[in-house]
Write a protein that holds these residues in place. Structure first.
Motif, PDB file in Angstrom:
ATOM      1  N   PRO A 110       0.836  -1.212   0.000  1.00 27.69           N
ATOM      2  CA  PRO A 110       0.000   0.000   0.000  1.00 27.69           C
ATOM      3  C   PRO A 110       0.866   1.255   0.000  1.00 27.69           C
ATOM      4  CG  PRO A 110       0.020  -0.999   2.176  1.00 27.69           C
ATOM      5  CD  PRO A 110       0.751  -1.951   1.282  1.00 27.69           C
ATOM      6  N   GLU A 126       0.459   3.881   1.538  1.00 24.09           N
ATOM      7  CA  GLU A 126       0.588   4.459   2.880  1.00 24.09           C
ATOM      8  C   GLU A 126       1.839   3.966   3.606  1.00 24.09           C
ATOM      9  OE1 GLU A 126      -3.502   4.742   1.492  1.00 24.09           O
ATOM     10  OE2 GLU A 126      -2.091   3.058   1.661  1.00 24.09           O
ATOM     11  N   ARG A 127       2.485   2.943   3.055  1.00 21.84           N
ATOM     12  CA  ARG A 127       3.709   2.407   3.677  1.00 21.84           C
ATOM     13  C   ARG A 127       4.959   2.836   2.916  1.00 21.84           C
ATOM     14  NH1 ARG A 127       2.191  -2.042   6.738  1.00 21.84           N
ATOM     15  NH2 ARG A 127       4.198  -1.820   7.788  1.00 21.84           N
ATOM     16  N   PRO A 161      -1.400   9.299  -3.523  1.00 25.28           N
ATOM     17  CA  PRO A 161      -2.197   9.347  -2.290  1.00 25.28           C
ATOM     18  C   PRO A 161      -1.632   8.437  -1.212  1.00 25.28           C
ATOM     19  CG  PRO A 161      -3.347   8.121  -4.018  1.00 25.28           C
ATOM     20  CD  PRO A 161      -2.157   8.749  -4.664  1.00 25.28           C
ATOM     21  N   GLY A 162      -1.370   9.025  -0.047  1.00 26.44           N
ATOM     22  CA  GLY A 162      -0.947   8.229   1.096  1.00 26.44           C
ATOM     23  C   GLY A 162       0.538   8.219   1.365  1.00 26.44           C
ATOM     24  N   VAL A 163       1.373   8.600   0.388  1.00 25.56           N
ATOM     25  CA  VAL A 163       2.820   8.523   0.613  1.00 25.56           C
ATOM     26  C   VAL A 163       3.275   9.645   1.548  1.00 25.56           C
ATOM     27  CG1 VAL A 163       3.200   7.510  -1.667  1.00 25.56           C
ATOM     28  CG2 VAL A 163       3.511   9.971  -1.337  1.00 25.56           C
ATOM     29  N   ARG A 164       4.403   9.430   2.219  1.00 25.75           N
ATOM     30  CA  ARG A 164       5.067  10.465   3.007  1.00 25.75           C
ATOM     31  C   ARG A 164       6.249  10.962   2.181  1.00 25.75           C
ATOM     32  NH1 ARG A 164       3.384   8.506   8.108  1.00 25.75           N
ATOM     33  NH2 ARG A 164       1.463   7.370   7.648  1.00 25.75           N
TER      34      ARG A 164
END
Length: 620
Positions: free
Chosen positions: A178, A180-181, A198-201
């Motif tokens: 994902p 987000e990780r 979407p979701g990345v840092r």
């Protein structure tokens, strides 16, 4: 975090010692906690593999090359050819190259940068209108492409779905990870697509171009306060990948009683400094810190030690906190971390900003004995650059200390100061108009668009935009970051004469024919006005242009080769101007003989300045 995707040039690459620190940092992360490592670069896969083979780069798990047009599985030692089907539709390389090659001023990049799904060219200092016109031509031909223009030079035409972000997203889907990780890192506009997933840092390094900041201003990004790979390391620690103590630095030299150091050395050659050389560095460092502390006063950093210097007449000015001197000292000394130095830095900013005029002018200096502000330089001339340095210094202080309350206290004053400075762009062309002798080179006849001041103006807009980000005023921050990018383009277009400019770019310069006749200079010229220009090399201005990220590495190498070749650093650290102005020269002013200050090779006319010598070392 399961995967880290990072750009190379300007991010992991750019300082060999920092790249080596990243290698050590990454290896110290326990294997069970170490994310997958992906290099996501404009370089081709073959080029990246050579950097891994020669030990320049840590071996990753995957390579994404050609700005997202090829993916390589390093462990399996094979390209992921199935990825190419992702963006085949609407791509016709032959037709693209036919259209682009007809555009004025384009030059094909070397074969090492080319790929069946990447058409790459050089186009120097193109305007947004030029890029839009070229994009329209490609679209009208039925091509579904993405045109990327970066660094005021690199033109890449890719399949519409091909960019760093889409390639990374495809790889994550293939691996079942994902977004987000995922953590990403970059420094230029062609990295934007990674940050927008979407979701990345995200991690931006301090040397990142303002255009990238502008694009990602609303996204969860860690803005590292350090450059290149050191900034990447700080960002990874921020997101919980690795620990700060896993970073190895050669800082033992900076202690007052240093232990045996690991040593300053060129990581490419492995040649360490001799013990005599290390001893010289230790002594110089200790003496510098001692000198710094002798300039600490209750109002901030003084221009010279009050106890060690007798002042008479106009030299009483040195019993002052100067905006320029104090800010340069603050920016350079904060990393010492000592409480007395930090307190003096804060006091310097308070002294200057508490004396801002009603119109928003930051004083040139504030007298220590009576607290009276002075808003002008020698002869009552307006002094602009002190205000620019103060804006920059305030940003560095807040970035270093995290003191947002201090920023909130002075935010209205800083805005007034920025408004006053902006008013000096009276013709709205992005560049400030400087009165004669109105900057640090007082009693020296530079005026109108002066390289040194325009470089500071660019950096002040970057710093103020970042201050507004700290205050979560993202839209206003975007305005200043966008303006800084425009200023950078104007500096390169006006101060770097080139025969490579497109006709439409040359036409807007009022002295275009003169400039074009100069050919291609290897440095930024010192001064431009609607009536003339000075082809002299402002050494300090060019050094600052690289340290503030206006000049890219390629141009900086040209500047360095020129300045080294003509001997600006012989026999002393570095002269501030080459060549100096002699009597009879068109740029000579009769007042250069006042107090015999600006005779050739004296004072601002090619004189020696230790603080410029320090920045010369940083430049190298």
């Amino acid at each position: 975090m399961r995967l880290f995707s990072t750009d190379l040039d300007g991010t992991l690459l750019g300082n060999p010692e920092a790249t080596e620190r990243f290698h050590q940092f990454w290896q110290r992360i326990p294997s069970e906690n170490r994310p997958l490592l992906v290099y996501n670069s404009g370089r081709m896969v073959a080029d990246m593999r050579s950097l891994i083979a020669d030990g320049t780069l840590e071996a990753p798990d995957y390579l994404i090359g050609g700005i997202g047009t090829e993916i390589y599985d390093v462990k399996a030692d094979r390209p992921l050819d199935e990825f190419n089907r992702f963006f085949d539709e609407g791509w016709d390389l032959n037709l693209i190259e036919e259209i682009v090659s007809r555009h004025w001023g384009v030059e094909r990049q070397p074969p090492d940068f080319l790929h069946p799904y990447k058409s790459s060219w050089y186009l120097h200092r193109a305007t947004p209108e030029t890029i839009a016109e070229l994009t329209d031509k490609l679209t009208a031909a039925g091509l579904d492409v993405n045109v990327i223009y970066s660094s005021q030079r690199d033109l890449d035409v890719l399949p519409a779905r091909a960019n760093k972000g889409n390639a990374l997203a495809w790889l994550c889907r293939t691996l079942g990870l994902p977004l987000e990780r995922v953590v990403v890192a970059g420094d230029t506009a062609n990295d934007t697509s990674m940050f927008l997933l979407p979701g990345v840092r995200g991690i931006t390094v301090e040397n990142a171009q303002p255009q990238l900041h502008q694009e990602i201003v609303d996204f969860p990004v860690y803005h590292s306060p350090t450059v290149f790979a050191d900034g990447v390391i700080e960002g990874l620690v921020h997101f919980g990948i690795g620990k700060a103590e896993e970073v190895v630095r050669d800082e033992t030299l900076l202690k007052s009683e240093p232990q045996q150091p690991r040593g300053f050395y060129d990581s490419r050659s492995g040649v360490r400094l001799s013990e005599d050389e290390l001893s010289t560095i230790r002594v110089g460092y200790r003496k510098a810190v001692e000198a710094l502390r002798r300039n600490i006063t209750p109002l901030g950093f003084s221009a010279c030690s009050l106890d060690d210097n007798a002042n008479a007449g106009t030299s009483a000015n040195y019993r002052s906190v100067w905006a320029r001197d104090g800010s340069i000292t603050l920016i350079s000394a904060l990393e010492l971390g000592a409480d007395d130095i930090r307190q003096a830095a804060r006091a310097t900013l308070c002294t200057l900003l508490n004396a801002v005029s009603d119109a928003g002018q930051i004083p040139s200096n504030v007298r220590i004995d009576d607290g009276l502000p002075d808003y002008s330089g020698v002869g009552g001339i307006c002094s602009l650059d002190g205000g620019l340095w103060t804006i920059m210094a305030f940003y560095h202080y807040v970035r270093h200390t995290g003191d947002i309350a201090f920023l909130e206290q002075y935010a209205p004053t800083l805005q007034r100061a920025m408004d006053w400075l902006t008013a000096h762009d009276s013709n709205n062309d992005g560049l400030l108009e400087i009165p004669e002798a109105g900057d640090w080179t007082d009693l020296f006849g530079r005026s109108y668009n002066v390289l040194y001041d325009e470089v500071l103006w660019y950096r002040a807009n970057v710093c103020y935009g970042r201050l507004l980000e700290f205050l979560h005023q993202d839209q206003r921050a975007s305005h200043y970051l966008s303006r800084s990018q425009f200023i950078r383009g104007e500096i390169l277009a006006n101060f770097w004469p080139s025969t490579m400019l497109a006709p439409d770019a040359r036409a807007k310069l009022s002295f275009a024919d003169q400039q074009f006749s100069l050919g291609d200079t290897p440095f930024l010229i010192s001064q431009v006005s609607p009536f003339s220009f000075s082809w002299r090399c402002d050494v300090f201005g060019n050094v600052l242009a690289f340290l503030t990220n206006i000049l890219d590495a390629d141009r900086a190498r040209l500047v360095f080769k020129f300045m080294w070749g003509v001997g600006v650093n012989e026999p002393w650290p570095v002269a501030n101007l080459y060549p100096p102005v002699h009597s009879g020269d068109a740029e000579w002013r009769s007042y250069y003989t006042v107090n015999l200050l600006n005779l050739p090779h004296h004072y601002h006319n090619g004189g020696i300045w230790p603080f410029i010598g320090g920045m010369w070392v940083r430049f190298i």
